[in-house]
Design a protein around this motif. Structure first.
Motif, PDB file in Angstrom:
ATOM      1  N   TYR A 144      15.706   0.342  -5.445  1.00  0.00           N
ATOM      2  CA  TYR A 144      14.909   1.690  -5.667  1.00  0.00           C
ATOM      3  C   TYR A 144      13.894   1.672  -6.373  1.00  0.00           C
ATOM      4  O   TYR A 144      12.850   2.237  -6.227  1.00  0.00           O
ATOM      5  CB  TYR A 144      16.082   2.634  -6.219  1.00  0.00           C
ATOM      6  N   ARG A 145      13.857   0.658  -7.461  1.00  0.00           N
ATOM      7  CA  ARG A 145      12.985   0.540  -8.617  1.00  0.00           C
ATOM      8  C   ARG A 145      11.502  -0.052  -7.815  1.00  0.00           C
ATOM      9  O   ARG A 145      10.327   0.587  -8.050  1.00  0.00           O
ATOM     10  CB  ARG A 145      13.249  -0.229  -9.779  1.00  0.00           C
ATOM     11  N   GLU A 146      11.679  -0.908  -7.043  1.00  0.00           N
ATOM     12  CA  GLU A 146      10.716  -1.655  -6.430  1.00  0.00           C
ATOM     13  C   GLU A 146       9.969  -0.613  -5.189  1.00  0.00           C
ATOM     14  O   GLU A 146       8.860  -0.505  -5.302  1.00  0.00           O
ATOM     15  CB  GLU A 146      11.279  -2.693  -5.525  1.00  0.00           C
ATOM     16  N   PHE A 147      10.906   0.320  -4.610  1.00  0.00           N
ATOM     17  CA  PHE A 147      10.346   1.202  -3.719  1.00  0.00           C
ATOM     18  C   PHE A 147       9.680   2.252  -4.324  1.00  0.00           C
ATOM     19  O   PHE A 147       8.650   2.673  -3.896  1.00  0.00           O
ATOM     20  CB  PHE A 147      11.542   1.712  -2.941  1.00  0.00           C
ATOM     21  N   MET A 148       9.937   2.717  -5.675  1.00  0.00           N
ATOM     22  CA  MET A 148       9.499   3.934  -6.143  1.00  0.00           C
ATOM     23  C   MET A 148       8.084   3.190  -6.867  1.00  0.00           C
ATOM     24  O   MET A 148       7.256   3.965  -6.822  1.00  0.00           O
ATOM     25  CB  MET A 148      10.072   4.386  -7.278  1.00  0.00           C
ATOM     26  N   ALA A 149       8.026   2.064  -6.965  1.00  0.00           N
ATOM     27  CA  ALA A 149       6.633   1.573  -7.692  1.00  0.00           C
ATOM     28  C   ALA A 149       5.824   1.240  -6.769  1.00  0.00           C
ATOM     29  O   ALA A 149       4.633   1.145  -6.817  1.00  0.00           O
ATOM     30  CB  ALA A 149       7.088   0.292  -8.616  1.00  0.00           C
ATOM     31  N   THR A 150       6.110   1.230  -5.603  1.00  0.00           N
ATOM     32  CA  THR A 150       5.055   0.781  -4.458  1.00  0.00           C
ATOM     33  C   THR A 150       4.764   1.712  -3.376  1.00  0.00           C
ATOM     34  O   THR A 150       3.999   1.527  -2.749  1.00  0.00           O
ATOM     35  CB  THR A 150       5.647  -0.545  -3.622  1.00  0.00           C
ATOM     36  N   ASN A 151       5.627   2.706  -2.898  1.00  0.00           N
ATOM     37  CA  ASN A 151       5.609   3.584  -2.050  1.00  0.00           C
ATOM     38  C   ASN A 151       4.688   4.854  -2.431  1.00  0.00           C
ATOM     39  O   ASN A 151       4.640   5.208  -3.659  1.00  0.00           O
ATOM     40  CB  ASN A 151       6.862   4.048  -1.440  1.00  0.00           C
ATOM     41  N   ASN A 152       3.785   5.299  -1.376  1.00  0.00           N
ATOM     42  CA  ASN A 152       3.087   6.667  -1.910  1.00  0.00           C
ATOM     43  C   ASN A 152       3.360   7.735  -0.857  1.00  0.00           C
ATOM     44  O   ASN A 152       2.831   8.769  -0.725  1.00  0.00           O
ATOM     45  CB  ASN A 152       1.458   6.446  -2.032  1.00  0.00           C
TER      46      ASN A 152
END
Ligand SMILES: C[S@@+](CC[C@H](N)C(=O)[O-])C[C@H]1O[C@@H](n2cnc3c(N)ncnc32)[C@H](O)[C@@H]1O
Length: 217
Positions: free
Chosen positions: A187-195
């Motif tokens: 989840y943290r990776e996803f929130m940091a990379t997705n737009n």
């Protein structure tokens, strides 16, 4: 006579209280506040399409979701699970489950719980892994709840297979963010990379994102 806002708020508290008592009888991994957040999104969430749950176990979260959508007369809940438990539910593991050990499946208890809550008409189980169920899926989803395989690869796979069906403006909820390493890391990776998604809430281990509409991105 009480004003409409007060009546609405009193009914909300009563509904929460009654459902909390009823769902306590269902063995599971979701607390009451998380359950009510799911019910509210099922009842009033944006978009048109199905509600899909990955990881149903004995039906606790399924019943909260189905309760919400039933109140609003909206789409049913598709509950996807092989009903054979995750690695941690197997004998000798951290969350070893006695029903699973005795019956080899949580499906009979799941069905019994959904029936007892009078929600059978609002729930359609698919007895399969999310990977297998995804092979035949083509319908739009307005609310996706991911609570199956909690490993990093498992959550990533579920997100990649199922998020493509979520309608613009629809919601994806992840359970156990901050509580399970694999889920939290994904989840943290996803929130940091997705737009393409915006966080709506991250409370009590339930994180919810909204898929942006084209005009928003
Ligand atoms: C933590 S439990 C779900 C808890 C449930 N949502 C509740 O409210 O109590 C995880 C569930 O995911 C299921 N599961 C494990 N791997 C899966 C997969 N690849 N696809 C779908 N479900 C899976 C397990 O069988 C188990 O019932």
């Amino acid at each position: 006579m009480l004003n409409t806002t007060l009546m609405f708020r009193l009914r909300t508290v009563l509904d929460f209280y009654q459902m909390s008592i009823r769902t306590k009888e269902i063995d599971g991994y979701l607390d009451d506040v998380q359950g009510y957040l799911l019910a509210l999104m099922a009842e009033q969430g944006p978009g048109v399409g199905e509600i899909v749950e990955i990881g149903s176990f004995k039906g606790r979260s399924t019943c909260w979701l189905a309760h919400g959508t039933k109140i609003a007369g909206r789409e049913h809940v598709t509950a996807i699970d092989p009903f054979t438990g995750s690695p941690e539910h197997q004998p000798g593991m951290s969350c070893a489950d006695m029903d699973l050990a005795a019956q080899g499946s949580t499906l009979p208890i799941f069905r019994q719980n959904v029936r007892k809550m009078d929600l059978d008409l609002h729930v359609a189980p698919i007895v399969a892994t999310s990977e297998d169920a995804a092979k035949d899926w083509s319908r739009p989803i307005r609310l996706l709840f991911i609570d199956g395989d909690h490993s990093y690869d498992g959550v990533k796979r579920d997100f990649e297979l199922w998020s493509r069906h979520v309608v613009a403006g629809g919601l994806i909820a992840f359970h156990d963010v901050g509580h399970w390493d694999g889920v939290t890391r994904f989840y943290r990776e996803f929130m940091a990379t997705n737009n393409s998604y915006e966080e709506v809430l991250d409370l009590f281990g339930l994180a919810v994102v909204e898929k942006k509409r084209l005009a928003d991105s």
